[in-house]
Design a protein around this motif. Structure first.
Motif, PDB file in Angstrom:
ATOM      1  N   ASP A   1       1.948 -15.266  13.000  1.00 46.55           N
ATOM      2  CA  ASP A   1       1.425 -15.489  14.430  1.00 46.55           C
ATOM      3  C   ASP A   1       3.282 -14.023  14.502  1.00 46.55           C
ATOM      4  O   ASP A   1       1.905 -12.856  14.990  1.00 46.55           O
ATOM      5  CB  ASP A   1       1.971 -16.039  15.133  1.00 46.55           C
ATOM      6  CG  ASP A   1       0.894 -17.277  15.697  1.00 46.55           C
ATOM      7  OD1 ASP A   1      -0.002 -17.243  14.529  1.00 46.55           O
ATOM      8  OD2 ASP A   1       1.770 -18.315  15.493  1.00 46.55           O
ATOM      9  N   LEU A   2       3.690 -13.864  14.022  1.00 45.08           N
ATOM     10  CA  LEU A   2       4.486 -12.836  14.241  1.00 45.08           C
ATOM     11  C   LEU A   2       4.587 -11.141  13.549  1.00 45.08           C
ATOM     12  O   LEU A   2       3.687 -10.603  13.965  1.00 45.08           O
ATOM     13  CB  LEU A   2       6.243 -13.126  14.199  1.00 45.08           C
ATOM     14  CG  LEU A   2       6.969 -11.800  14.356  1.00 45.08           C
ATOM     15  CD1 LEU A   2       6.820 -11.177  15.679  1.00 45.08           C
ATOM     16  CD2 LEU A   2       8.842 -12.706  14.307  1.00 45.08           C
ATOM     17  N   LEU A   3       3.975 -11.982  12.444  1.00 42.71           N
ATOM     18  CA  LEU A   3       2.955 -10.756  11.472  1.00 42.71           C
ATOM     19  C   LEU A   3       1.826  -9.970  11.608  1.00 42.71           C
ATOM     20  O   LEU A   3       1.821  -8.813  11.732  1.00 42.71           O
ATOM     21  CB  LEU A   3       3.006 -11.669  10.188  1.00 42.71           C
ATOM     22  CG  LEU A   3       4.098 -11.384   9.276  1.00 42.71           C
ATOM     23  CD1 LEU A   3       3.570 -12.630   7.837  1.00 42.71           C
ATOM     24  CD2 LEU A   3       4.465  -9.856   9.090  1.00 42.71           C
ATOM     25  N   ALA A   4       1.454 -11.350  12.641  1.00 40.58           N
ATOM     26  CA  ALA A   4       0.125 -11.050  13.241  1.00 40.58           C
ATOM     27  C   ALA A   4      -0.182  -9.853  14.399  1.00 40.58           C
ATOM     28  O   ALA A   4      -0.618  -8.842  14.500  1.00 40.58           O
ATOM     29  CB  ALA A   4      -1.118 -11.761  13.362  1.00 40.58           C
ATOM     30  N   HIS A   5       1.037 -10.821  15.587  1.00 37.35           N
ATOM     31  CA  HIS A   5       1.485  -9.680  16.521  1.00 37.35           C
ATOM     32  C   HIS A   5       2.206  -8.255  15.995  1.00 37.35           C
ATOM     33  O   HIS A   5       1.706  -7.224  16.742  1.00 37.35           O
ATOM     34  CB  HIS A   5       2.461 -10.353  17.428  1.00 37.35           C
ATOM     35  CG  HIS A   5       2.932  -8.797  18.460  1.00 37.35           C
ATOM     36  ND1 HIS A   5       2.116  -9.209  19.839  1.00 37.35           N
ATOM     37  CD2 HIS A   5       4.011  -8.490  18.741  1.00 37.35           C
ATOM     38  CE1 HIS A   5       2.685  -8.538  20.170  1.00 37.35           C
ATOM     39  NE2 HIS A   5       3.925  -8.956  20.255  1.00 37.35           N
TER      40      HIS A   5
ATOM     41  N   ALA B   1      -5.014 -13.160  22.931  1.00 41.00           N
ATOM     42  CA  ALA B   1      -5.518 -14.315  22.149  1.00 41.00           C
ATOM     43  C   ALA B   1      -3.973 -14.860  21.462  1.00 41.00           C
ATOM     44  O   ALA B   1      -3.626 -13.124  21.199  1.00 41.00           O
ATOM     45  CB  ALA B   1      -6.495 -14.455  22.201  1.00 41.00           C
ATOM     46  N   LEU B   2      -4.133 -15.761  20.896  1.00 41.26           N
ATOM     47  CA  LEU B   2      -2.999 -15.653  20.207  1.00 41.26           C
ATOM     48  C   LEU B   2      -3.155 -14.661  18.677  1.00 41.26           C
ATOM     49  O   LEU B   2      -5.308 -14.763  17.826  1.00 41.26           O
ATOM     50  CB  LEU B   2      -2.981 -16.603  19.314  1.00 41.26           C
ATOM     51  CG  LEU B   2      -2.237 -17.949  18.172  1.00 41.26           C
ATOM     52  CD1 LEU B   2      -0.065 -16.987  19.025  1.00 41.26           C
ATOM     53  CD2 LEU B   2      -1.373 -19.035  17.685  1.00 41.26           C
TER      54      LEU B   2
ATOM     55  N   PRO C   1       9.212 -18.914  21.380  1.00 37.27           N
ATOM     56  CA  PRO C   1       8.223 -19.596  21.193  1.00 37.27           C
ATOM     57  C   PRO C   1       7.091 -19.789  20.975  1.00 37.27           C
ATOM     58  O   PRO C   1       6.596 -21.102  20.034  1.00 37.27           O
ATOM     59  CB  PRO C   1       8.318 -20.294  22.862  1.00 37.27           C
ATOM     60  CG  PRO C   1       9.966 -19.399  23.180  1.00 37.27           C
ATOM     61  CD  PRO C   1       9.606 -18.233  22.269  1.00 37.27           C
ATOM     62  N   ASP C   2       6.375 -18.998  20.989  1.00 40.14           N
ATOM     63  CA  ASP C   2       4.393 -19.137  20.945  1.00 40.14           C
ATOM     64  C   ASP C   2       4.236 -19.065  19.782  1.00 40.14           C
ATOM     65  O   ASP C   2       2.503 -19.193  19.291  1.00 40.14           O
ATOM     66  CB  ASP C   2       3.983 -18.602  22.453  1.00 40.14           C
ATOM     67  CG  ASP C   2       4.049 -19.269  23.451  1.00 40.14           C
ATOM     68  OD1 ASP C   2       4.423 -20.001  23.515  1.00 40.14           O
ATOM     69  OD2 ASP C   2       3.888 -18.109  23.966  1.00 40.14           O
TER      70      ASP C   2
END
Length: 201
Positions: free
Chosen positions: A45-49, A76-77, A39-40
């Motif tokens: 952001d998923l790639l960065a994670h 942090a995001l 959701p966040d």
């Protein structure tokens, strides 16, 4: 966590890592702002994670402790680095190689600011690749066929057992699915995903 299954020989990380790397070719820049089952997180952001967790668990395998292993993913995001298409595949290769060293699974290590046994960290890394690989494929409209052995490890990690009725999970609460649902659907559902999730659903 199903401790009986957790004592089985640990599958290699290479199939899951390879699948994530292959998905990168199908992600066009305009998809980076699309939603994901997290959701966040948007796709960016998923790639960065994935970049962050790959680096963290590589260093956890090497016992190379520092900011990459000590920082919580919730701090942090994550920020997607420039050149991520070229950056992530070599990191995935390094992750696979690091966990193939038997010493990586011996003793204690650290990831996300949490101390945990090396054997458990290995399985957590695998679970992250399997589930977030599914997230990435589903978010970008790509096919995803996870390795059966890896799916079984992922499902065992998140399935309650007599020894651990409420296993800790970095993902959301389980989503109910039929007992005879496909293995992939059961694995993602236990990790808090709706197996029928699509962007906009």
């Amino acid at each position: 966590m199903d401790t009986e299954n957790m004592t089985m020989p640990t599958p290699d990380l290479e199939p899951a890592a390879r699948q994530v790397a292959e998905l990168l070719h199908g992600i066009e820049d305009h998809r980076l702002t699309d939603p994901t089952p997290c959701p966040d997180y948007a796709v960016r952001d998923l790639l960065a994670h994935l970049v962050g967790l790959t680096t963290a668990f590589r260093d956890a395998a090497r016992k190379a402790f520092g900011p990459t292993t000590d920082t919580s993913p919730d701090a942090a995001l994550p920020v997607l680095p420039d050149g991520w298409r070229d950056t992530l595949p070599p990191l995935l290769d390094e992750l696979v190689a690091a966990w193939r060293d038997p010493a990586a699974r011996q003793g204690m290590t650290r990831a996300g600011g949490v101390d945990l046994p090396g054997e458990v960290a290995h399985m957590v890394a695998l679970n992250e690749l399997v589930i977030h690989g599914w997230d990435l494929a589903r978010s970008t409209g790509q096919k995803y066929e996870a390795d059966e052995a890896n799916l079984r490890v992922s499902l065992a990690m998140t399935t309650p057992s007599d020894d651990n009725p409420l296993p800790e999970s970095p993902f959301g609460p389980p989503v109910p699915v039929p007992a005879d649902a496909p293995l992939a659907d059961r694995a993602v559902a236990m990790s808090g995903r709706r197996p029928d999730w699509r962007p906009g659903s």
